[in-house]
Scaffold this motif. Structure first.
Motif, PDB file in Angstrom:
ATOM      1  N   PRO A 100       0.473  12.052  -5.123  1.00 49.40           N
ATOM      2  CA  PRO A 100       0.513  11.582  -6.334  1.00 49.40           C
ATOM      3  C   PRO A 100       1.872  11.053  -6.845  1.00 49.40           C
ATOM      4  CG  PRO A 100      -0.797  13.556  -6.458  1.00 49.40           C
ATOM      5  CD  PRO A 100       0.100  13.491  -5.302  1.00 49.40           C
ATOM      6  N   GLY A 101       1.958   9.914  -7.459  1.00 52.75           N
ATOM      7  CA  GLY A 101       3.270   9.513  -8.057  1.00 52.75           C
ATOM      8  C   GLY A 101       3.948   8.333  -7.042  1.00 52.75           C
ATOM      9  N   GLN A 102       3.532   8.347  -5.670  1.00 49.94           N
ATOM     10  CA  GLN A 102       3.930   7.499  -4.679  1.00 49.94           C
ATOM     11  C   GLN A 102       3.213   6.155  -4.605  1.00 49.94           C
ATOM     12  OE1 GLN A 102       4.242  10.063  -1.256  1.00 49.94           O
ATOM     13  NE2 GLN A 102       6.064  11.061  -1.942  1.00 49.94           N
ATOM     14  N   THR A 103       3.961   5.274  -3.894  1.00 49.66           N
ATOM     15  CA  THR A 103       3.473   3.832  -3.504  1.00 49.66           C
ATOM     16  C   THR A 103       3.544   3.979  -1.877  1.00 49.66           C
ATOM     17  OG1 THR A 103       3.867   3.036  -5.538  1.00 49.66           O
ATOM     18  CG2 THR A 103       3.664   1.524  -3.709  1.00 49.66           C
ATOM     19  N   THR A 104       2.826   3.264  -1.265  1.00 52.58           N
ATOM     20  CA  THR A 104       2.635   3.263   0.205  1.00 52.58           C
ATOM     21  C   THR A 104       3.886   2.078   0.602  1.00 52.58           C
ATOM     22  OG1 THR A 104       1.149   1.490   0.213  1.00 52.58           O
ATOM     23  CG2 THR A 104       0.372   3.764   0.915  1.00 52.58           C
ATOM     24  N   PRO A 105       4.578   2.331   1.753  1.00 53.37           N
ATOM     25  CA  PRO A 105       5.804   1.244   1.995  1.00 53.37           C
ATOM     26  C   PRO A 105       5.367   0.126   1.773  1.00 53.37           C
ATOM     27  CG  PRO A 105       5.644   3.346   3.304  1.00 53.37           C
ATOM     28  CD  PRO A 105       4.528   3.285   2.597  1.00 53.37           C
ATOM     29  N   ASP A 106       4.170  -0.521   2.108  1.00 56.90           N
ATOM     30  CA  ASP A 106       3.565  -1.747   2.449  1.00 56.90           C
ATOM     31  C   ASP A 106       2.985  -2.478   0.893  1.00 56.90           C
ATOM     32  OD1 ASP A 106       1.137  -0.329   2.060  1.00 56.90           O
ATOM     33  OD2 ASP A 106       0.101  -1.056   3.751  1.00 56.90           O
ATOM     34  N   TYR A 107       3.314  -1.464   0.070  1.00 54.43           N
ATOM     35  CA  TYR A 107       2.924  -1.657  -1.408  1.00 54.43           C
ATOM     36  C   TYR A 107       1.439  -2.066  -1.418  1.00 54.43           C
ATOM     37  CZ  TYR A 107       8.014  -1.577  -2.497  1.00 54.43           C
ATOM     38  OH  TYR A 107       9.056  -1.277  -2.605  1.00 54.43           O
ATOM     39  N   LYS A 108       0.668  -1.391  -0.572  1.00 57.90           N
ATOM     40  CA  LYS A 108      -0.814  -1.499  -0.992  1.00 57.90           C
ATOM     41  C   LYS A 108      -1.387  -0.869  -1.792  1.00 57.90           C
ATOM     42  CE  LYS A 108      -5.138  -2.028   1.924  1.00 57.90           C
ATOM     43  NZ  LYS A 108      -5.634  -2.101   3.000  1.00 57.90           N
ATOM     44  N   TYR A 109      -1.101   0.587  -1.900  1.00 59.35           N
ATOM     45  CA  TYR A 109      -1.692   1.495  -2.722  1.00 59.35           C
ATOM     46  C   TYR A 109      -0.570   2.159  -3.582  1.00 59.35           C
ATOM     47  CZ  TYR A 109      -5.936   1.358   0.279  1.00 59.35           C
ATOM     48  OH  TYR A 109      -6.863   0.772   1.157  1.00 59.35           O
ATOM     49  N   SER A 110      -0.846   2.857  -4.757  1.00 58.49           N
ATOM     50  CA  SER A 110      -0.211   3.684  -5.519  1.00 58.49           C
ATOM     51  C   SER A 110      -1.291   4.681  -6.060  1.00 58.49           C
ATOM     52  CB  SER A 110       0.348   3.152  -6.902  1.00 58.49           C
ATOM     53  OG  SER A 110       1.593   1.852  -6.618  1.00 58.49           O
ATOM     54  N   LEU A 111      -0.623   5.881  -5.970  1.00 56.08           N
ATOM     55  CA  LEU A 111      -1.430   7.103  -6.184  1.00 56.08           C
ATOM     56  C   LEU A 111      -1.109   7.917  -7.314  1.00 56.08           C
ATOM     57  CD1 LEU A 111      -3.999   8.915  -5.689  1.00 56.08           C
ATOM     58  CD2 LEU A 111      -2.459  10.040  -4.021  1.00 56.08           C
ATOM     59  N   GLU A 112      -1.911   8.003  -8.240  1.00 61.90           N
ATOM     60  CA  GLU A 112      -1.455   8.935  -9.529  1.00 61.90           C
ATOM     61  C   GLU A 112      -2.657  10.109  -9.699  1.00 61.90           C
ATOM     62  OE1 GLU A 112      -0.936   7.045 -13.520  1.00 61.90           O
ATOM     63  OE2 GLU A 112      -0.914   5.217 -12.049  1.00 61.90           O
ATOM     64  N   LYS A 113      -2.297  11.167 -10.317  1.00 57.72           N
ATOM     65  CA  LYS A 113      -3.171  12.019 -10.750  1.00 57.72           C
ATOM     66  C   LYS A 113      -3.341  12.101 -12.546  1.00 57.72           C
ATOM     67  CE  LYS A 113      -0.208  16.244 -11.187  1.00 57.72           C
ATOM     68  NZ  LYS A 113      -0.118  17.452 -10.557  1.00 57.72           N
ATOM     69  N   VAL A 114      -4.432  12.109 -13.020  1.00 60.33           N
ATOM     70  CA  VAL A 114      -4.835  11.980 -14.148  1.00 60.33           C
ATOM     71  C   VAL A 114      -5.233  12.913 -14.877  1.00 60.33           C
ATOM     72  CG1 VAL A 114      -6.004  10.414 -15.979  1.00 60.33           C
ATOM     73  CG2 VAL A 114      -4.970   9.361 -13.956  1.00 60.33           C
ATOM     74  N   ALA A 115      -5.119  13.504 -16.051  1.00 54.71           N
ATOM     75  CA  ALA A 115      -5.458  14.674 -16.661  1.00 54.71           C
ATOM     76  C   ALA A 115      -6.889  14.564 -17.084  1.00 54.71           C
ATOM     77  CB  ALA A 115      -4.521  14.948 -17.894  1.00 54.71           C
ATOM     78  N   CYS A 116      -7.494  13.374 -17.482  1.00 52.64           N
ATOM     79  CA  CYS A 116      -8.823  13.184 -17.892  1.00 52.64           C
ATOM     80  C   CYS A 116      -9.132  11.887 -18.364  1.00 52.64           C
ATOM     81  CB  CYS A 116      -9.569  14.177 -19.135  1.00 52.64           C
ATOM     82  SG  CYS A 116     -11.051  13.808 -19.282  1.00 52.64           S
TER      83      CYS A 116
END
Ligand code: FES
Length: 148
Positions: A100-116
């Motif tokens: 969570p908080g990272q982006t793939t080197p090819d800028y395809k995906y970013s991932l986040e965790k959300v509280a609700c």
């Protein structure tokens, strides 16, 4: 970049109160707030860059790093946690190789965790580019991500 953000800045009064709406609109166009844009905004509104970073850091919505083309958010709130949200996050991190908080080197995906997400009845919940996927199972993760 200047030609993209100049019309946004010029559509607001040239004062500090315009900072948040300008940041929101610039991020809406660029997807994040690169240093070059922050410099332009600071000069235009007559505020310091540290002021801008201070204000923008207070709001979770602002991003200073380029984001992936697809935003993947996995809920880790109580309802989702109870119904396997951690497993869903584990499967997502395995599938796209991100924490969570990272982006793939090819800028395809970013991932986040959300509280609700406020969709607890659908727990566990994953949201991709604003589309809500509820009652997630680990096999569904791969299937959904492969559509993006
Ligand atoms: S706890 Fe996940 S949507 Fe509310």
């Amino acid at each position: 970049m200047r030609e993209q953000i100049l019309p946004i800045m010029q559509s607001h009064p040239r004062k500090r109160e315009s900072l948040i709406p300008v940041l929101q609109e610039v991020q809406g166009v660029l997807g994040y707030l690169p240093e070059e844009a922050v410099t332009e905004i600071a000069q235009f509104l007559g505020v310091s860059m540290s002021d801008i970073y201070g204000v923008a850091s207070f709001y979770a919505q602002f991003r200073f790093e380029r984001q992936g083309a697809h935003s993947v958010k996995v809920c880790q709130g109580t309802a989702c946690h109870v119904r396997g949200g951690k497993r869903i996050m584990g499967e997502v991190t395995q599938q796209i190789g991100l924490e969570p908080g990272q982006t793939t080197p090819d800028y395809k995906y970013s991932l986040e965790k959300v509280a609700c997400f406020g969709a607890c009845a659908l727990a566990p919940v994953m949201v991709v580019d604003g589309t809500v996927f509820g009652r997630m199972t680990t096999p569904q993760v791969k299937k959904i991500l492969s559509q993006y």
